[in-house]
Motif scaffolding. Structure first.
Motif, PDB file in Angstrom:
ATOM      1  N   GLN A  75      -5.202   1.894   1.619  1.00  0.00           N
ATOM      2  CA  GLN A  75      -4.926   1.190   0.360  1.00  0.00           C
ATOM      3  C   GLN A  75      -4.522  -0.255   0.632  1.00  0.00           C
ATOM      4  O   GLN A  75      -4.811  -1.144  -0.160  1.00  0.00           O
ATOM      5  CB  GLN A  75      -3.786   1.899  -0.394  1.00  0.00           C
ATOM      6  CG  GLN A  75      -4.115   3.309  -0.842  1.00  0.00           C
ATOM      7  CD  GLN A  75      -4.733   3.363  -2.230  1.00  0.00           C
ATOM      8  OE1 GLN A  75      -5.267   2.373  -2.703  1.00  0.00           O
ATOM      9  NE2 GLN A  75      -4.675   4.515  -2.857  1.00  0.00           N
ATOM     10  N   GLU A 121      -0.669   0.242 -12.386  1.00  0.00           N
ATOM     11  CA  GLU A 121      -1.723   1.079 -11.824  1.00  0.00           C
ATOM     12  C   GLU A 121      -1.321   2.542 -11.834  1.00  0.00           C
ATOM     13  O   GLU A 121      -1.771   3.325 -11.021  1.00  0.00           O
ATOM     14  CB  GLU A 121      -2.037   0.612 -10.392  1.00  0.00           C
ATOM     15  CG  GLU A 121      -2.738  -0.732 -10.373  1.00  0.00           C
ATOM     16  CD  GLU A 121      -2.906  -1.318  -8.984  1.00  0.00           C
ATOM     17  OE1 GLU A 121      -3.698  -2.250  -8.845  1.00  0.00           O
ATOM     18  OE2 GLU A 121      -2.255  -0.836  -8.033  1.00  0.00           O
ATOM     19  N   ILE A 141       7.194   4.849  -4.666  1.00  0.00           N
ATOM     20  CA  ILE A 141       5.761   4.624  -4.898  1.00  0.00           C
ATOM     21  C   ILE A 141       5.481   4.555  -6.403  1.00  0.00           C
ATOM     22  O   ILE A 141       4.691   3.737  -6.874  1.00  0.00           O
ATOM     23  CB  ILE A 141       4.927   5.743  -4.230  1.00  0.00           C
ATOM     24  CG1 ILE A 141       4.994   5.607  -2.703  1.00  0.00           C
ATOM     25  CG2 ILE A 141       3.472   5.703  -4.709  1.00  0.00           C
ATOM     26  CD1 ILE A 141       4.370   6.773  -1.945  1.00  0.00           C
ATOM     27  N   ARG A 163       2.692  -2.577 -10.804  1.00  0.00           N
ATOM     28  CA  ARG A 163       1.321  -3.108 -10.672  1.00  0.00           C
ATOM     29  C   ARG A 163       0.447  -2.695 -11.850  1.00  0.00           C
ATOM     30  O   ARG A 163      -0.747  -3.024 -11.874  1.00  0.00           O
ATOM     31  CB  ARG A 163       0.701  -2.611  -9.368  1.00  0.00           C
ATOM     32  CG  ARG A 163       1.231  -3.341  -8.136  1.00  0.00           C
ATOM     33  CD  ARG A 163       0.764  -2.706  -6.844  1.00  0.00           C
ATOM     34  NE  ARG A 163      -0.666  -2.689  -6.676  1.00  0.00           N
ATOM     35  CZ  ARG A 163      -1.311  -3.284  -5.664  1.00  0.00           C
ATOM     36  NH1 ARG A 163      -0.640  -3.931  -4.742  1.00  0.00           N
ATOM     37  NH2 ARG A 163      -2.619  -3.208  -5.577  1.00  0.00           N
ATOM     38  N   PHE A 209       6.436   1.190  -7.631  1.00  0.00           N
ATOM     39  CA  PHE A 209       5.416   0.265  -7.097  1.00  0.00           C
ATOM     40  C   PHE A 209       4.178   0.281  -8.004  1.00  0.00           C
ATOM     41  O   PHE A 209       3.670  -0.765  -8.422  1.00  0.00           O
ATOM     42  CB  PHE A 209       5.096   0.704  -5.664  1.00  0.00           C
ATOM     43  CG  PHE A 209       3.873   0.095  -5.051  1.00  0.00           C
ATOM     44  CD1 PHE A 209       3.816  -1.257  -4.760  1.00  0.00           C
ATOM     45  CD2 PHE A 209       2.782   0.897  -4.724  1.00  0.00           C
ATOM     46  CE1 PHE A 209       2.687  -1.807  -4.161  1.00  0.00           C
ATOM     47  CE2 PHE A 209       1.654   0.356  -4.126  1.00  0.00           C
ATOM     48  CZ  PHE A 209       1.601  -1.000  -3.856  1.00  0.00           C
ATOM     49  N   LEU A 210       3.683   1.485  -8.334  1.00  0.00           N
ATOM     50  CA  LEU A 210       2.476   1.595  -9.161  1.00  0.00           C
ATOM     51  C   LEU A 210       2.739   1.127 -10.593  1.00  0.00           C
ATOM     52  O   LEU A 210       1.900   0.454 -11.198  1.00  0.00           O
ATOM     53  CB  LEU A 210       1.972   3.049  -9.176  1.00  0.00           C
ATOM     54  CG  LEU A 210       1.475   3.600  -7.836  1.00  0.00           C
ATOM     55  CD1 LEU A 210       1.190   5.096  -7.946  1.00  0.00           C
ATOM     56  CD2 LEU A 210       0.227   2.857  -7.362  1.00  0.00           C
ATOM     57  N   GLY A 213       0.839  -1.203   0.000  1.00  0.00           N
ATOM     58  CA  GLY A 213       0.000   0.000   0.000  1.00  0.00           C
ATOM     59  C   GLY A 213       0.864   1.240   0.000  1.00  0.00           C
ATOM     60  O   GLY A 213       2.010   1.211   0.459  1.00  0.00           O
ATOM     61  N   ALA A 214       0.309   2.316  -0.553  1.00  0.00           N
ATOM     62  CA  ALA A 214       1.069   3.566  -0.609  1.00  0.00           C
ATOM     63  C   ALA A 214       0.116   4.749  -0.497  1.00  0.00           C
ATOM     64  O   ALA A 214      -1.050   4.655  -0.886  1.00  0.00           O
ATOM     65  CB  ALA A 214       1.851   3.656  -1.912  1.00  0.00           C
TER      66      ALA A 214
END
Lengths: 167, 156, 387
Positions: free
Chosen positions: C38, C355, C346, C353, C349-350, C10-11
């Motif tokens: 999140q 996202e 972050i 994913r 990370f996104l 989560g972020a």
């Protein structure tokens, strides 16, 4: 999971001026000890000499003077005077003060430089400023020489060298 | 092994003087704004109340320290609390002696976490932990949204 | 090597702004709460917290770690502040990784918060004492000096022009148009950057990131917790950090060796042998535009001196072979020191994913990297993520 909306919007300059705020002006004044090594370096400057430390293990001649060699991690083995000349490794021509205020058009520009000192190991540079030179003519690799204050005005500070100038 | 030089004469020690030339402007923040605006305009202390666990906090926060829920409710709690502890201060923060000692106290409010530290103006013989004290505020037109809008706490 | 696997689940992030109304703890809360929401966790599920934030003198609050504690959810928990100067933002998740990888806890919240707008007349005032008080401060140096000195040496060594470097600012400020947190996103052109005011030749105003207020947060968990929470964990595969001497004037200013050492540590841990082929998206630290190029080389993502050419050819664009700073970076999103580094982690990370919304890079990347840098050309912090 998506991050599309984020909180906080920030204040405009006007909103910031009007916002309730608390002000604090601390008096953060310090007296930093020179220590032994830098004390010698400064004494050298007062006498018109640039001193460097020697390490007998790695063989480096290092500026400024230091008590220990940070690579060999052992005490240094004394000081020698190196030349007060060097080569410009890099430089900048600065038009702003630290608080982001701009220098006036007629104020001289600051020209900080990293100067590799002759007689010290390769790459041993110090930061100083250049003077007595047209900023447009400064070049990396330029040979420069220290311009000392008169003996009577020297106090044992890096400022005892007013600036470096081309020679 | 040690360094090969040392200085035994402290008059030979040099130093360089300097300062960090900054000043600060702190915004009061979202919850701080609610607290001080209400105090300025309505003569009232405000606490935050957590809608999940019910904890009330002064000074108010935008979140509950206990369960981390966002705060949706701010509730008035009047101006009167209980003296939780106090001290006599003989010197100010610069080390200058006061003519007569100042009394500084922590005032807490029933059912509310936290408290307010402020000057306490109570006759020495009446000063007692647990006594009820209330905030004396500056006249409305002199308030500017800070802790000095409270002159002191006094006996009620 | 006996480490437990650590996942990001989560972020959270605030908008980066010039001046926030919110206090530091309020900003830390907004980011932390978002990260927990999140991840589908409550504060009670969090065992340990690590907080990254720049020097106290920025916010003007001494013991800033303790001040920010309650907003970062640290009340009554194992909480610690970490700090390696400008490298803090990427060191913070590395520190969180230590907590979980070592087995000390299963759930660690990583928070970074910065409120630079409190500091007047300019946050640079707090930076002045970074220079040696005896051998450098009497020359009245300002922070911008050292960047101008480093940038010129870099340009000289590889024969680069200002335009070669300004293309990074153009790319990043335009990339940031798609980032919801961005403070200084703009449709600037190369001419805009080159014609912007000269502050310290060769550095122009648009070569520099702004001072900002902002916060970011991230939730790290162990493998068995990750499996319960998500079917899209992103794993921290490698971490590295390295610090160099404060005798900055004696170093090769054209190449960040400490970044290379940090990167090598992270690559070895992640089993990466050919970083330029295996890293598919990167977020190097870009407080100045030349820094992105400098760092791409230090990270071994390209040959020394070649980063500018790759940038000019679009190799580092969002649709290029190696997208670099698809977020918009510090130059576009803003630079609240520690929060910037975490913003970059972050972003990776996104991206992994898939996202990242409008910022999504093509090609379903599996491996990405974020890096931060700081102090007198001293600190490199690197993290490698894999989905």
């Amino acid at each position: 999971m998506k991050i599309e909306k984020v909180p906080m919007k920030g204040l405009t300059s006007e909103e910031y001026e009007k916002a309730l705020k608390i002000s604090w002006k601390p008096k953060l004044q310090y007296a930093w000890d020179n220590g032994i090594a830098i004390g010698k370096y400064l004494q050298g400057l007062k006498e018109g000499k640039l001193l460097a430390s020697c390490c007998n293990r790695c063989g480096r001649i290092m500026l400024p003077v230091r008590s220990f060699c940070e690579l060999c991690w052992r005490p240094t083995d004394g000081e020698i005077a190196v030349n007060d000349t060097g080569v410009v490794n890099t430089f900048a021509i600065c038009h702003v003060n630290w608080d982001a205020s701009r220098l006036k058009p007629d104020e001289p520009r600051h020209i900080p430089a990293v100067i590799e000192i002759d007689g010290a190991s390769k790459g041993q540079g110090i930061m100083h400023v250049l003077g007595n030179v047209d900023p447009a003519k400064v070049k990396i690799g330029m040979k420069v020489k220290a311009v000392w204050k008169p003996v009577a005005e020297r106090v044992g500070s890096i400022d005892d060298i007013r600036f470096f100038e081309p020679y | 092994m040690s360094f090969k030089d040392s200085i035994h004469l402290n008059t030979k020690l040099g130093y360089f003087e300097g300062e960090i030339p900054v000043n600060y402007q702190y915004t009061l923040g979202v919850a701080g704004n609610i607290f001080f605006k209400t105090l300025m305009e309505k003569d009232e202390f405000i606490a935050s109340e957590c809608s999940e666990c019910g904890t009330k906090t002064i000074y108010p926060l935008i979140y509950c320290e206990e369960c981390f829920a966002p705060i949706e409710k701010y509730v008035p709690i009047g101006l009167v609390g209980e003296l939780y502890s106090y001290t006599h201060c003989y010197y100010d923060y610069q080390g200058i002696r006061h003519e007569k000692p100042h009394v500084l106290g922590l005032v807490r409010f029933k059912g509310v976490q936290g408290g307010i530290v402020h000057r306490i103006e109570v006759k020495p013989e009446e000063l007692k932990i647990g006594m009820k004290v209330g905030a004396k505020l500056k006249p409305k037109n002199e308030r500017n949204g800070g802790i000095d809008d409270i002159i002191h706490f006094e006996k009620v | 090597m006996g480490y437990r696997k650590v996942a990001i689940v989560g972020a959270g992030i605030t908008k980066f702004v010039r001046r926030a109304e919110e206090t530091g703890p309020e900003m830390a809360y907004l980011a932390s709460k978002m990260a927990l929401d999140q991840a589908g966790l409550k504060l009670k599920d969090v065992e340990m917290i690590t907080l990254g934030t720049a020097p106290d003198a920025f916010d003007g609050v001494h013991m800033k770690g303790e001040y920010l504690l309650s907003g970062a959810g640290g009340n009554g928990k194992q909480y610690i502040r970490n700090f390696v100067g400008g490298g803090t933002g990427v060191f913070a998740p590395i520190h969180g990784w230590m907590h979980v990888a070592s087995g000390a806890c299963d759930v660690c919240l990583v928070v970074c918060s910065e409120k630079m707008s409190s500091c007047h007349p300019h946050p640079q005032g707090a930076f002045l004492t970074i220079f040696d008080h005896t051998t450098e401060q009497p020359l009245k140096p300002t922070l911008i000096w050292i960047f101008a000195l480093e940038m010129r040496r870099y340009m000289e060594t590889y024969g680069l022009t200002k335009a070669d470097i300004a293309r990074v600012a153009v790319k990043n400020k335009n990339n940031a148009l798609d980032h919801p947190s961005s403070q200084v996103a703009d449709t600037v052109t190369l001419e805009d950057v080159l014609n912007s005011e000269v502050l310290a030749e060769p550095v122009h105003r648009l070569d520099i990131s702004p001072a900002s207020d902002g916060a970011a947060a991230m939730v790290l968990v162990s493998e068995h917790v990750a499996k319960r929470l998500t079917d899209k964990p992103v794993w921290i595969d490698g971490v590295g950090w390295n610090l160099d001497t404060a005798y900055w004037a004696t170093k090769d200013l054209y190449y960040p060796r400490y970044v290379e050492k940090a990167a090598r540590m992270a690559y070895e841990m992640a089993g990466i042998t050919e970083p330029h082929k295996q890293i598919q998206v990167a977020e190097p630290y870009d407080p100045f535009d030349y820094k992105e190029l400098h760092h791409l080389e230090g990270l071994l993502l390209c040959e020394r001196g070649d980063a500018a050419r790759l940038t000019a050819e679009g190799y580092t664009a969002r649709t290029g072979n190696l997208p670099v700073c698809p977020s918009g970076g510090a130059l576009g999103v803003g630079n609240p020191i520690a929060a910037t580094g975490l913003m970059k982690v972050i972003e990776i990370f996104l991206q992994l994913r898939e996202e990242a919304g409008k910022r999504q890079v093509p090609g379903k990347p599996r491996v990405g990297l974020a890096q931060a840098w700081g102090d007198l050309m001293q600190v490199g912090t690197v993290i490698v993520l894999r989905r």
